[in-house]
Design a protein around this motif. Structure first.
Motif, PDB file in Angstrom:
ATOM      1  N   GLY A   1      25.579  46.460  37.605  1.00 17.64           N
ATOM      2  CA  GLY A   1      26.359  47.013  36.512  1.00 17.64           C
ATOM      3  C   GLY A   1      27.835  46.674  36.605  1.00 17.64           C
ATOM      4  O   GLY A   1      28.230  45.563  36.956  1.00 17.64           O
ATOM      5  N   ARG A   2      28.676  47.652  36.289  1.00 21.59           N
ATOM      6  CA  ARG A   2      30.115  47.440  36.255  1.00 21.59           C
ATOM      7  C   ARG A   2      30.679  47.059  37.611  1.00 21.59           C
ATOM      8  O   ARG A   2      31.652  46.311  37.697  1.00 21.59           O
ATOM      9  N   GLY A   3      30.057  47.566  38.671  1.00 20.93           N
ATOM     10  CA  GLY A   3      30.524  47.234  40.010  1.00 20.93           C
ATOM     11  C   GLY A   3      30.430  45.744  40.294  1.00 20.93           C
ATOM     12  O   GLY A   3      31.334  45.155  40.897  1.00 20.93           O
ATOM     13  N   PHE A   4      29.323  45.136  39.855  1.00 19.83           N
ATOM     14  CA  PHE A   4      29.159  43.695  40.073  1.00 19.83           C
ATOM     15  C   PHE A   4      30.185  42.902  39.277  1.00 19.83           C
ATOM     16  O   PHE A   4      30.813  41.972  39.796  1.00 19.83           O
TER      17      PHE A   4
ATOM     18  N   HIS B   1      34.912  39.535  38.819  1.00 13.53           N
ATOM     19  CA  HIS B   1      36.211  39.340  38.177  1.00 13.53           C
ATOM     20  C   HIS B   1      37.315  39.214  39.227  1.00 13.53           C
ATOM     21  O   HIS B   1      38.175  38.322  39.148  1.00 13.53           O
ATOM     22  N   ALA B   2      37.293  40.098  40.219  1.00 14.51           N
ATOM     23  CA  ALA B   2      38.341  40.094  41.238  1.00 14.51           C
ATOM     24  C   ALA B   2      38.297  38.828  42.093  1.00 14.51           C
ATOM     25  O   ALA B   2      39.330  38.216  42.383  1.00 14.51           O
ATOM     26  N   SER B   3      37.107  38.415  42.506  1.00 11.95           N
ATOM     27  CA  SER B   3      37.005  37.245  43.380  1.00 11.95           C
ATOM     28  C   SER B   3      37.345  35.953  42.633  1.00 11.95           C
ATOM     29  O   SER B   3      38.060  35.095  43.164  1.00 11.95           O
TER      30      SER B   3
ATOM     31  N   GLY C   1      38.606  44.525  53.848  1.00 10.55           N
ATOM     32  CA  GLY C   1      38.315  43.210  54.411  1.00 10.55           C
ATOM     33  C   GLY C   1      38.489  42.078  53.413  1.00 10.55           C
ATOM     34  O   GLY C   1      38.231  42.241  52.221  1.00 10.55           O
ATOM     35  N   TRP C   2      38.944  40.944  53.942  1.00  9.49           N
ATOM     36  CA  TRP C   2      39.214  39.799  53.080  1.00  9.49           C
ATOM     37  C   TRP C   2      37.937  39.187  52.527  1.00  9.49           C
ATOM     38  O   TRP C   2      37.935  38.635  51.437  1.00  9.49           O
ATOM     39  N   ARG C   3      36.846  39.253  53.287  1.00  7.86           N
ATOM     40  CA  ARG C   3      35.598  38.678  52.789  1.00  7.86           C
ATOM     41  C   ARG C   3      35.155  39.387  51.510  1.00  7.86           C
ATOM     42  O   ARG C   3      34.742  38.759  50.534  1.00  7.86           O
ATOM     43  N   ALA C   4      35.252  40.699  51.505  1.00  7.10           N
ATOM     44  CA  ALA C   4      34.868  41.461  50.322  1.00  7.10           C
ATOM     45  C   ALA C   4      35.801  41.181  49.151  1.00  7.10           C
ATOM     46  O   ALA C   4      35.397  41.263  47.988  1.00  7.10           O
ATOM     47  N   ALA C   5      37.067  40.831  49.454  1.00  2.98           N
ATOM     48  CA  ALA C   5      38.028  40.558  48.398  1.00  2.98           C
ATOM     49  C   ALA C   5      37.855  39.162  47.804  1.00  2.98           C
ATOM     50  O   ALA C   5      38.138  38.939  46.631  1.00  2.98           O
ATOM     51  N   LEU C   6      37.387  38.218  48.615  1.00  5.05           N
ATOM     52  CA  LEU C   6      37.316  36.831  48.177  1.00  5.05           C
ATOM     53  C   LEU C   6      35.944  36.411  47.661  1.00  5.05           C
ATOM     54  O   LEU C   6      35.818  35.371  47.025  1.00  5.05           O
ATOM     55  N   TRP C   7      34.908  37.221  47.958  1.00  2.32           N
ATOM     56  CA  TRP C   7      33.562  36.862  47.517  1.00  2.32           C
ATOM     57  C   TRP C   7      32.956  38.009  46.721  1.00  2.32           C
ATOM     58  O   TRP C   7      33.121  39.172  47.088  1.00  2.32           O
ATOM     59  N   PRO C   8      32.272  37.731  45.642  1.00  2.00           N
ATOM     60  CA  PRO C   8      31.666  38.813  44.859  1.00  2.00           C
ATOM     61  C   PRO C   8      30.553  39.517  45.623  1.00  2.00           C
ATOM     62  O   PRO C   8      29.910  38.918  46.493  1.00  2.00           O
TER      63      PRO C   8
END
Length: 221
Positions: free
Chosen positions: A184-187, A192-194, A171-178
């Motif tokens: 931890g590293r997941g956050f 970083h990606a968003s 989903g684009w929402r997950a890609a555009l927003w943290p």
């Protein structure tokens, strides 16, 4: 090797390219960002640091340029290579003088009275230092080549980052927003990606508009 394994292998290869590109260019990009920010506000910085040189009493008319050049040469003997006359009647003119000895000077002269306010070596100022570092890291042609190489690798960094960031069903929402719930590293990966997604277009624009000033790209355009 099946298609799924091939995609995983390609993904890992792209991730390695992204990691190494970032490792190589991020220190240089940070230097370019900081020095570029200084140069962006060069007028404001120099007005504060060198107010006595850059400002003069407001005037209604300017003297001939020959008078300003003569005044600058009388105070700082040498060859005049350029003169910048301001549109603002409250500012001094800048006369560029290459003295017989020493480094080039910028001499500040009141266009209304030809009074010389003083001079400085541009590269010894904060703005001049930032300008030189931003263009060549103070290493001449070698530094210019390093800056240009870093900019080109930054394009690779963005291209590989875009491939890694692409949603692929999440989903684009997950890609555009943290993901603020991650830890931890997941956050940090989500952040970083968003942030990268929102800033990539601006970074590409800055790189492409800056490369024409570099040595190799500039000569080709």
């Amino acid at each position: 090797m099946n298609a799924s394994a091939h995609r995983r292998g390609f993904y890992r290869s792209v991730w390695r390219w992204h990691f190494y590109a970032g490792l190589l260019v991020m220190p240089l990009l940070l230097v370019l960002a900081l020095t570029g920010a200084v140069y962006l506000f060069h007028d404001e910085i120099e007005d504060t640091a060198h107010a006595s040189l850059r400002f003069a009493p407001q005037r209604s008319a300017d003297l001939p340029l020959s008078r300003l050049i003569a005044a600058a040469r009388a105070a700082y003997p040498g060859e005049v290579t350029r003169i910048d006359v301001p549109a603002d009647p409250r500012r001094t003119a800048q006369v560029f003088v290459t003295p017989t000895r020493g480094e080039p000077l910028r001499v500040f002269v009141d266009p209304g009275s030809a009074r010389v306010h003083g001079a400085f070596v541009y590269t010894h100022t904060l703005v001049g230092f930032a300008d030189t570092v931003h263009g060549s890291l103070m290493l001449g042609r070698v530094g210019d080549a390093l800056v240009e190489l870093a900019a080109c690798w930054a394009l690779l960094l963005i291209a590989t980052g875009a491939y890694l960031w692409w949603p692929r069903g999440r989903g684009w929402r997950a890609a555009l927003w943290p993901d603020w719930r991650a830890r931890g590293r997941g956050f940090w990966r989500s952040l970083h990606a968003s942030v990268g997604a929102w800033t990539a277009a601006l970074i590409v624009f800055l790189i492409l508009t800056g490369l024409p000033w570099a040595g190799v790209w500039g000569d080709l355009l």
